[in-house]
Design a protein around this motif. Structure first.
Motif, mmCIF file in Angstrom:
data_model
loop_
_atom_site.group_PDB
_atom_site.id
_atom_site.type_symbol
_atom_site.label_atom_id
_atom_site.label_comp_id
_atom_site.label_asym_id
_atom_site.label_seq_id
_atom_site.Cartn_x
_atom_site.Cartn_y
_atom_site.Cartn_z
ATOM 1 N N ASP A 148 30.801 -14.000 -28.129
ATOM 2 C CA ASP A 148 29.583 -13.224 -27.860
ATOM 3 C C ASP A 148 29.725 -12.278 -26.671
ATOM 4 O OD1 ASP A 148 28.221 -14.501 -29.953
ATOM 5 O OD2 ASP A 148 27.647 -16.173 -28.647
ATOM 6 N N ALA A 149 30.901 -12.262 -26.053
ATOM 7 C CA ALA A 149 31.085 -11.487 -24.827
ATOM 8 C C ALA A 149 30.971 -9.987 -25.062
ATOM 9 C CB ALA A 149 32.433 -11.823 -24.191
ATOM 10 N N VAL A 150 31.477 -9.496 -26.195
ATOM 11 C CA VAL A 150 31.519 -8.053 -26.431
ATOM 12 C C VAL A 150 30.117 -7.461 -26.498
ATOM 13 C CG1 VAL A 150 32.191 -6.252 -28.066
ATOM 14 C CG2 VAL A 150 33.792 -8.088 -27.506
ATOM 15 N N VAL A 152 27.355 -8.523 -25.124
ATOM 16 C CA VAL A 152 26.761 -8.500 -23.788
ATOM 17 C C VAL A 152 27.396 -7.390 -22.955
ATOM 18 C CG1 VAL A 152 26.373 -9.811 -21.669
ATOM 19 C CG2 VAL A 152 26.203 -10.956 -23.887
ATOM 20 N N ALA A 153 28.693 -7.233 -23.067
ATOM 21 C CA ALA A 153 29.401 -6.195 -22.302
ATOM 22 C C ALA A 153 28.926 -4.799 -22.698
ATOM 23 C CB ALA A 153 30.903 -6.325 -22.512
ATOM 24 N N ARG A 154 28.684 -4.588 -23.960
ATOM 25 C CA ARG A 154 28.204 -3.268 -24.405
ATOM 26 C C ARG A 154 26.832 -2.964 -23.824
ATOM 27 N NH1 ARG A 154 30.534 -4.095 -30.485
ATOM 28 N NH2 ARG A 154 32.561 -3.036 -30.145
ATOM 29 N N THR A 155 25.966 -3.956 -23.806
ATOM 30 C CA THR A 155 24.650 -3.748 -23.207
ATOM 31 C C THR A 155 24.778 -3.450 -21.721
ATOM 32 O OG1 THR A 155 23.607 -5.223 -24.826
ATOM 33 C CG2 THR A 155 22.397 -4.797 -22.784
ATOM 34 N N ALA A 156 25.660 -4.174 -21.039
ATOM 35 C CA ALA A 156 25.866 -3.940 -19.609
ATOM 36 C C ALA A 156 26.367 -2.520 -19.359
ATOM 37 C CB ALA A 156 26.845 -4.965 -19.048
ATOM 38 N N THR A 157 27.311 -2.072 -20.149
ATOM 39 C CA THR A 157 27.851 -0.723 -19.994
ATOM 40 C C THR A 157 26.773 0.329 -20.258
ATOM 41 O OG1 THR A 157 30.065 -1.468 -20.598
ATOM 42 C CG2 THR A 157 29.607 0.887 -20.804
ATOM 43 N N ASN A 158 25.992 0.115 -21.294
ATOM 44 C CA ASN A 158 24.905 1.054 -21.608
ATOM 45 C C ASN A 158 23.864 1.095 -20.495
ATOM 46 O OD1 ASN A 158 26.096 1.684 -24.059
ATOM 47 N ND2 ASN A 158 24.886 0.189 -25.220
ATOM 48 N N ARG A 162 29.432 -1.696 -14.497
ATOM 49 C CA ARG A 162 30.875 -1.665 -14.754
ATOM 50 C C ARG A 162 31.369 -3.072 -15.082
ATOM 51 N NH1 ARG A 162 34.054 -0.583 -10.350
ATOM 52 N NH2 ARG A 162 32.379 -1.004 -8.848
ATOM 53 N N VAL A 163 31.756 -3.289 -16.315
ATOM 54 C CA VAL A 163 32.283 -4.590 -16.729
ATOM 55 C C VAL A 163 33.782 -4.616 -16.430
ATOM 56 C CG1 VAL A 163 32.663 -6.162 -18.660
ATOM 57 C CG2 VAL A 163 30.542 -4.830 -18.534
ATOM 58 N N THR A 164 34.180 -5.517 -15.528
ATOM 59 C CA THR A 164 35.587 -5.561 -15.119
ATOM 60 C C THR A 164 36.253 -6.902 -15.359
ATOM 61 O OG1 THR A 164 34.993 -6.219 -12.868
ATOM 62 C CG2 THR A 164 35.183 -3.842 -13.306
ATOM 63 N N GLY A 165 35.485 -7.916 -15.779
ATOM 64 C CA GLY A 165 36.136 -9.204 -15.940
ATOM 65 C C GLY A 165 35.256 -10.261 -16.568
ATOM 66 N N VAL A 166 35.815 -11.449 -16.624
ATOM 67 C CA VAL A 166 35.124 -12.630 -17.151
ATOM 68 C C VAL A 166 35.330 -13.773 -16.161
ATOM 69 C CG1 VAL A 166 35.263 -11.995 -19.583
ATOM 70 C CG2 VAL A 166 37.175 -13.219 -18.535
ATOM 71 N N THR A 192 40.556 -15.799 -24.399
ATOM 72 C CA THR A 192 39.954 -15.384 -25.672
ATOM 73 C C THR A 192 38.920 -14.294 -25.443
ATOM 74 O OG1 THR A 192 40.312 -17.556 -26.666
ATOM 75 C CG2 THR A 192 38.645 -16.149 -27.683
ATOM 76 N N ALA A 193 38.027 -14.525 -24.481
ATOM 77 C CA ALA A 193 36.992 -13.529 -24.192
ATOM 78 C C ALA A 193 37.607 -12.224 -23.711
ATOM 79 C CB ALA A 193 36.020 -14.073 -23.150
ATOM 80 N N ALA A 194 38.595 -12.306 -22.826
ATOM 81 C CA ALA A 194 39.231 -11.092 -22.324
ATOM 82 C C ALA A 194 39.929 -10.333 -23.437
ATOM 83 C CB ALA A 194 40.232 -11.452 -21.220
ATOM 84 N N GLY A 195 40.580 -11.050 -24.335
ATOM 85 C CA GLY A 195 41.250 -10.393 -25.454
ATOM 86 C C GLY A 195 40.281 -9.663 -26.360
ATOM 87 N N LEU A 196 39.157 -10.282 -26.646
ATOM 88 C CA LEU A 196 38.149 -9.641 -27.495
ATOM 89 C C LEU A 196 37.566 -8.409 -26.805
ATOM 90 C CD1 LEU A 196 36.316 -12.847 -28.792
ATOM 91 C CD2 LEU A 196 37.721 -11.286 -30.160
#
Length: 364
Positions: A148-150, A152-158, A162-166, A192-196
């Protein structure tokens, strides 16, 4: 270490020499693996200890609250990670803006809603703040599943962040026999999360993990940094988990025997003047008491009230005399520190300094 004569009980004592050894050992072990150390300062809340950690090579500090971050930034710490899924309202946004204007600051997020609220509250300052997504690696407290990380990251970027890590907290390592398994699960969840995220186009530079039970088990292929906190002091939980030895305990509570009972139908016991208002009341189900006595390993703090610690005493050991002073190891050292304004620093049997708990109770 003997309790200095000028100590009035109950009082928290820090053995300066053991503290220094613990700080050096963790820094050398973690650094030797090529990992960065970002110790969690919520354990000690003291600027003096933060300086020692940074001097030993820590990359920065981890904190749990904005208040803690502000205290350490004011003392000169330049890189601070608030490892908590902050829900940012206008007042917090203003404080976060000021903080990000003076030091490198990163914060935790574990929901699309939290990311959107943070970005909206920060406005044009959103880009000043790095975001690490919190991943659930098996503790099942806060954090999203890796898959589910991607989103959330897209919402954060929008939202301009700045998403830089997990990051993750393998809190299930605080149970007997779980440290190695929790460390493996932590590594799997982070990678796994970082790879996705990287496959989705995000540049991920920080994989942050590591509690005190797992920090020395974390593999460099699975993280870039670890965030242990309790290691500086040790506590009764770490003793029972066999993640430290008695000689690693740097923080104890000096206490006086105020009552003793030997023989008869009641349990053989003493009572100390160190209750829950200085030891804290934490007792996980797997622990054998509310604390330990450093110099009497078979004694157990069997009950706590506000100002009493009842200690069941071993049958084959002479009961201490009334007025004798003993060193108690709290179950959860982070809680004990947060209950006092200052601590006595001891070396060679003497008080050599007193340190203020500068970030005490700054829980917002």
């Amino acid at each position: 270490m003997t309790i200095p004569a000028d100590i009035e009980t109950p009082e928290i004592l820090i053995d300066r020499d053991v503290l220094a050894r613990n700080i050096t050992r963790m820094a050398e072990t973690v650094g030797g693996k090529g990992l960065q150390l970002r110790p969690h300062a919520k354990t000690h809340k003291m600027t003096e200890i933060a300086r020692l950690q940074l001097a030993a090579g820590a990359a920065g500090l981890t904190v749990a609250t904005l208040g803690e971050a502000e205290v350490f930034a004011a003392d000169g710490v330049q890189d601070i990670f608030i490892a908590y899924p902050l829900w940012v309202r206008p007042a917090q946004a203003e404080r976060l803006r000021r903080l990000a204007g003076s030091v490198a600051v990163s914060v935790g997020v574990d929901s699309a809603e939290g990311a959107a609220a943070m970005g909206a509250a920060l406005g044009d300052a959103a880009g000043l703040v790095e975001v690490l997504l919190e991943i659930d690696s098996g503790h099942h407290r806060s954090g999203v599943l890796p898959e589910d990380a991607v989103s959330v990251a897209r919402t954060a970027t929008n939202a301009g962040l700045r998403v830089t890590g997990v990051f993750t907290f393998p809190g299930h390592s605080y149970a007997p026999g779980m440290a190695a398994a929790a460390a493996r699960q932590e590594g799997t969840a982070l990678t796994t999360a970082a790879g996705l995220l990287e496959a989705a186009g995000f540049r991920i530079s920080r994989l942050s993990g590591g509690s005190t039970p797992t920090a020395m088990l974390t593999a460099p292929a699975q993280a870039t940094e670890v965030r242990p906190g309790v290691y500086v002091f040790g506590d009764a939980q770490q003793l029972e988990l066999e993640r430290c030895a008695p000689e690693d305990i740097a923080l104890t509570v000096a206490a006086t025997v105020v009552s003793r009972h030997d023989g008869g139908a009641a349990p053989r016991r003493i009572v100390l003047d160190s209750g829950s208002k200085i030891l804290g009341g934490d007792r996980p189900a797997w622990t054998t008491g509310f604390g330990r006595l450093l110099d009497y390993p078979d004694a157990r703090v069997s009950a706590l009230s506000e100002h009493h610690a009842t200690v069941q005493w071993p049958a084959d050991v002479e009961l201490p005399a009334l007025g004798e002073r003993l060193r108690v190891v709290p179950n959860h050292v982070c809680v004990a520190v947060n209950l006092v304004d200052e601590v006595a620093v001891v070396s060679g049997g003497s008080v050599v300094d007193r340190w203020r708990v500068a970030a005490r109770c700054l829980n917002r």
